[in-house]
Design a protein around this motif. Structure first.
Motif, PDB file in Angstrom:
ATOM      1  N   ILE A  29      37.274  33.345  39.289  1.00 46.81           N
ATOM      2  CA  ILE A  29      37.787  34.595  38.698  1.00 46.81           C
ATOM      3  C   ILE A  29      36.908  35.763  39.128  1.00 46.81           C
ATOM      4  O   ILE A  29      37.390  36.814  39.563  1.00 46.81           O
ATOM      5  N   SER A  32      37.258  36.658  42.898  1.00 40.81           N
ATOM      6  CA  SER A  32      38.513  37.310  43.265  1.00 40.81           C
ATOM      7  C   SER A  32      38.651  38.712  42.686  1.00 40.81           C
ATOM      8  O   SER A  32      39.434  39.513  43.192  1.00 40.81           O
ATOM      9  N   ASN A  33      37.900  39.019  41.627  1.00 38.81           N
ATOM     10  CA  ASN A  33      38.140  40.279  40.929  1.00 38.81           C
ATOM     11  C   ASN A  33      36.925  41.187  40.773  1.00 38.81           C
ATOM     12  O   ASN A  33      37.106  42.388  40.585  1.00 38.81           O
ATOM     13  N   CYS A  34      35.720  40.621  40.838  1.00 40.18           N
ATOM     14  CA  CYS A  34      34.569  41.408  40.398  1.00 40.18           C
ATOM     15  C   CYS A  34      33.431  41.522  41.405  1.00 40.18           C
ATOM     16  O   CYS A  34      32.538  42.333  41.207  1.00 40.18           O
ATOM     17  N   PRO A  86      37.299  44.335  35.359  1.00 37.37           N
ATOM     18  CA  PRO A  86      36.536  45.002  36.411  1.00 37.37           C
ATOM     19  C   PRO A  86      36.663  46.524  36.295  1.00 37.37           C
ATOM     20  O   PRO A  86      37.687  47.015  35.825  1.00 37.37           O
ATOM     21  N   ASN A  90      40.286  48.638  39.795  1.00 37.79           N
ATOM     22  CA  ASN A  90      40.602  47.219  39.883  1.00 37.79           C
ATOM     23  C   ASN A  90      41.519  46.811  38.728  1.00 37.79           C
ATOM     24  O   ASN A  90      41.348  47.271  37.591  1.00 37.79           O
ATOM     25  N   ASP A  92      43.137  44.796  35.590  1.00 41.66           N
ATOM     26  CA  ASP A  92      42.561  44.007  34.505  1.00 41.66           C
ATOM     27  C   ASP A  92      42.801  42.523  34.750  1.00 41.66           C
ATOM     28  O   ASP A  92      43.748  42.123  35.441  1.00 41.66           O
ATOM     29  N   LEU A  93      41.933  41.697  34.151  1.00 42.98           N
ATOM     30  CA  LEU A  93      42.155  40.258  34.210  1.00 42.98           C
ATOM     31  C   LEU A  93      43.381  39.901  33.373  1.00 42.98           C
ATOM     32  O   LEU A  93      43.724  40.590  32.413  1.00 42.98           O
ATOM     33  N   SER A  94      44.013  38.788  33.745  1.00 38.92           N
ATOM     34  CA  SER A  94      45.165  38.327  32.974  1.00 38.92           C
ATOM     35  C   SER A  94      44.697  37.756  31.636  1.00 38.92           C
ATOM     36  O   SER A  94      43.524  37.413  31.452  1.00 38.92           O
ATOM     37  N   GLN A  97      43.129  34.369  32.031  1.00 41.17           N
ATOM     38  CA  GLN A  97      41.769  34.425  32.572  1.00 41.17           C
ATOM     39  C   GLN A  97      40.765  34.821  31.497  1.00 41.17           C
ATOM     40  O   GLN A  97      39.672  34.253  31.407  1.00 41.17           O
ATOM     41  N   ASN A 323      42.603  34.503  51.530  1.00 43.17           N
ATOM     42  CA  ASN A 323      41.639  34.717  50.450  1.00 43.17           C
ATOM     43  C   ASN A 323      40.468  33.744  50.553  1.00 43.17           C
ATOM     44  O   ASN A 323      40.197  32.953  49.645  1.00 43.17           O
TER      45      ASN A 323
END
Length: 739
Positions: A29, A32-34, A86, A90, A92-94, A97, A323
């Motif tokens: 997580i 991929s996002n932060c 994040p 960016n 938001d996380l789901s 998650q 990815n």
């Protein structure tokens, strides 16, 4: 259903299938996002680094961000839950998650979950026929333990050596405790063909018949391969026949939607493998490769554009992969670090030692890169699977970038010192520094060669720009009757363009201390040629061209250039040259030429910026400066005392460049001998680095700071103070470090 009920249901379901695994479920997580906003040692957003478990648990500038067993009071969860992480634009996380992070925290925020399901024991003292799989009555083979396990179980392999090849096809956690899987004589040692499988803690060994240490088949998902030692896959080298061997091979699938997906390869050591450390097949997706140490791979016949050798080795390769995040690995003694073609992802925080090509990718699918070591970026053509690709390669050596480049290309060279000698080999390309001559040095290493060579008919389209050239000793080329000519540059029947160069501290046994020309008419623009020497051979020929030797039918065009302080001083240019708006020691006919001391700020330390009162300021063509730089210090007052040039007062000058990253020069003036202390402080007054603490003689002096502290560690971006104390004089100034 309210959020509390959703979380409770999520926890209950997870209890049934086992605990949250940090590496495969939480770290992915963050990756991929932060990581783009929380990496590089916490340089961004509150000092919080989310690239590894240890960094997450260390917290940020405000302390710990995780309270184990209590997600509600964990600052990290609070931030992701309210959408503050994040940061920026960016997404938001789901909700799932966020709930998974909460569950991980409430389970104790472990890096590795406790064993799940039934634990089956395997030992070299056990028995497949009579054993029960318990710790007291273990099985004898790993495969038998796997075969009797149920989905979600753990197979725990105790210390010892197991000679077998194993296959994993169902949900299982395979853990080794100092256990060796010896697959000698077998094609594959560990084969994964399923989902939710972990392999961790083994030494995996192969031999000349082994293709792969660990292979992951199409359709596999949620796979973790971690903390293993993998070596010995040495499939015999048969050029154009065998594909080499792999430490870890993730098979591709040319017909989606069934390629491997969600693969984590972490904290493994891979070495002594033919060709590939880790290889990802077509359409492999969502791969994290982190914390691995891949070193000493055996080179193998496999031609790679841009590298002259026919044998290469590759630490990480992915082709047509999606990815792929290659983060925080160490690559040592391999030819290629990361090779991603027709792929996308990120490459960051890796360490490269004894690597020729750091990263390669095709220009239509550029990967996200962080700062690499000093490198030369170049392009080259390659046809892969019917695709005509233009590959961007980040090479450790400028010469490799030149070899890889296409006619008309630019080889862009990052700041750093490159110990090598380069040859354009007839290519009309641009080789230029991205950060200027002050910060980009080509060091010829005094190895009986010119620093730069042009001997293959290069035209004015061949351009060298923005470098310092030092420690060249001249070419010895029998075909051209050259005997250690041209310390800095050797040019035969070629007409390159040379601009914004500093050519100093080079030596030629015969002709051309700085530059040797024969039947060549290059263009010089904003070049400094200083402190070079041409010895004239055993006859001590005085007509040697200490700065430039222009022989044969040469007629260089020289503009805005300074040629000063070379030996012998009486022969700065020897031969024919068209010179204008330049400062030539001894004088030279031409519009705008002068013959005056250029007043370099500190040439003894390689500082060829100009004093404010230099005669070269604004006197070049169209009012530009002569030389490669502008003003770098205050006026220099010449005193006639033993021909010395001494300042008339103490002074501490503004650093240059400012802001800077990561190197800057601090200049200071000492009108008298005495003890000098120069120290760097942060804005809180804490000492960061002592640069000078010794007695020095009077003169114009400088010292370089490379943004490290007293322990040699890089410091973070910000404002710093530098202070000089000399006798009764004390002065402090500010400077800004960027990252």
């Amino acid at each position: 259903m309210n959020k509390a009920t959703q979380l409770l249901l999520f926890i209950c379901l997870n209890i049934l299938i086992g605990q949250v695994d940090y590496q495969t479920q939480i770290q992915t997580i963050f990756n991929s996002n932060c990581t783009s906003c929380h990496i590089n040692g916490g340089a961004y957003y509150g000092g919080l680094d989310l690239s590894t478990y240890d960094n997450v648990m260390s917290g940020g500038n405000s302390g710990a961000v995780i309270t184990p067993f209590d997600h509600a009071n964990s600052y990290l969860w609070q931030r992701v839950n309210n959408g503050e992480m994040p940061p920026g634009t960016n997404p938001d996380l789901s909700a799932s998650q966020i709930d998974l992070i909460a569950l991980w925290i409430d389970e104790g925020a472990l890096e590795n979950p406790a064993y799940t399901g039934t634990v089956w024991h395997v030992s070299t003292t056990g028995s497949d026929e009579d054993g029960a799989g318990s710790e007291e009555s273990p099985f004898a083979t790993i495969q038998h333990g796997i075969d009797v396990s149920s989905a979600g179980d753990t197979v725990l392999v105790h210390s010892g050596e197991y000679s077998e090849s194993i296959n994993l096809t169902q949900i299982v956690t395979l853990i080794g405790e100092e256990a060796i899987i010896n697959g000698s004589g077998m094609t594959g040692v560990v084969v994964i063909d399923g989902s939710d499988i972990t392999v961790s803690g083994f030494e995996i060994v192969g031999d000349s018949l082994t293709t792969s240490g660990v292979s992951i088949k199409p359709g596999s998902m949620n796979i973790m391969v971690s903390s293993n030692i993998i070596h010995g896959m040495k499939l015999n080298n048969i050029p154009n026949e065998s594909p080499g061997s792999y430490g870890i091979l993730v098979y591709g699938d040319s017909t989606p939607p069934n390629p491997p997906d969600s693969i984590s390869i972490m904290d493994n050591e891979i070495y002594d493998v033919n060709l590939f450390g880790i290889s990802l097949g077509q359409n492999t997706s969502n791969v994290t490769i982190s914390g691995n140490n891949i070193h000493d791979l055996a080179t193998y016949f496999n031609e790679f554009p841009g590298l002259p050798e026919e044998e290469i080795s590759v630490a990480v390769q992915g082709r047509i992969s999606n990815n792929v995040n290659v983060i925080g690995n160490t690559f040592d003694n391999v030819v290629i670090g990361v090779n991603l073609w027709l792929s996308y992802g990120s490459v960051s925080g890796n360490t490269y030692n004894n690597v020729r090509l750091f990263v390669a990718y095709d220009e239509n699918n550029p990967v996200t890169l962080d700062t690499l070591p000093p490198h030369a970026k170049s392009s080259f053509e390659f046809n892969y699977g019917g695709f005509d690709l233009i590959i961007e390669g980040h090479f450790a050596f400028i010469q490799d970038g030149i070899e890889a480049s296409l006619e008309g290309d630019t080889v862009l060279v990052a700041a750093g010192t490159y110990v090598e000698n380069i040859n354009y080999n007839g290519k009309n390309i641009v080789v230029m520094s991205s950060d200027g001559a002050n910060n980009t040095i080509i060091d010829g290493n005094d190895n009986y060669n010119s620093v730069v060579t042009f001997t293959n008919g290069e035209t004015n389209s061949a351009h060298l720009k923005g470098f310092t050239l030092i420690n060249g000793t001249g070419n010895w080329i029998a075909d051209f009757n050259a005997e250690e000519d041209g310390g800095g540059i050797f040019c035969y029947s070629s007409n390159p363009t040379l601009s914004y160069l500093i050519i100093y501290d080079n030596h030629a046994a015969l002709y051309g201390g700085g530059v040797f020309l024969w039947d060549s008419s290059p263009i010089f623009s904003n070049v400094v040629i200083s402190n070079n020497e041409a010895a004239g051979g055993i006859s001590n020929d005085p007509n040697v061209g200490s700065g430039i030797y222009s022989g044969g039918n040469s007629n260089p065009v020289i503009t805005n250039t300074i040629i000063w302080g070379n030996l012998p001083e009486s022969d700065a240019i020897d031969g024919i040259a068209t010179v204008s708006y330049s400062n030539i020691q001894g004088g030279w006919e031409g519009d705008g030429n002068i013959d005056e001391n250029p007043l370099f700020c500190n040439p003894d330390s390689g500082d060829y910026t100009l004093a404010e009162n230099s005669p070269c300021i604004g006197t070049g063509e169209n009012g530009v400066n002569m030389g490669a730089f502008g003003v770098g210090c205050e006026p220099i007052i010449l005193t006639v005392s033993n021909d010395a040039i001494l300042p008339i007062s103490f002074a501490l000058h503004q650093n240059y460049p400012n802001p800077f990253n990561p190197v800057t020069t601090l200049r200071y003036d000492l009108p008298e001998n005495g003890h000098v202390n120069i120290t760097i402080y942060d804005m809180l007054g804490r000492q960061v680095k002592t640069l000078i603490n010794q007695t020095q003689e009077a003169g114009y002096r400088s010292v370089i700071w490379n943004a490290t502290n007293n322990y040699g560690k890089p410091v973070s971006a910000g404002i710093y103070l530098y202070q000089i104390q000399a006798g009764g004089y004390m002065q402090t100034k500010k400077m800004v470090l960027l990252k």
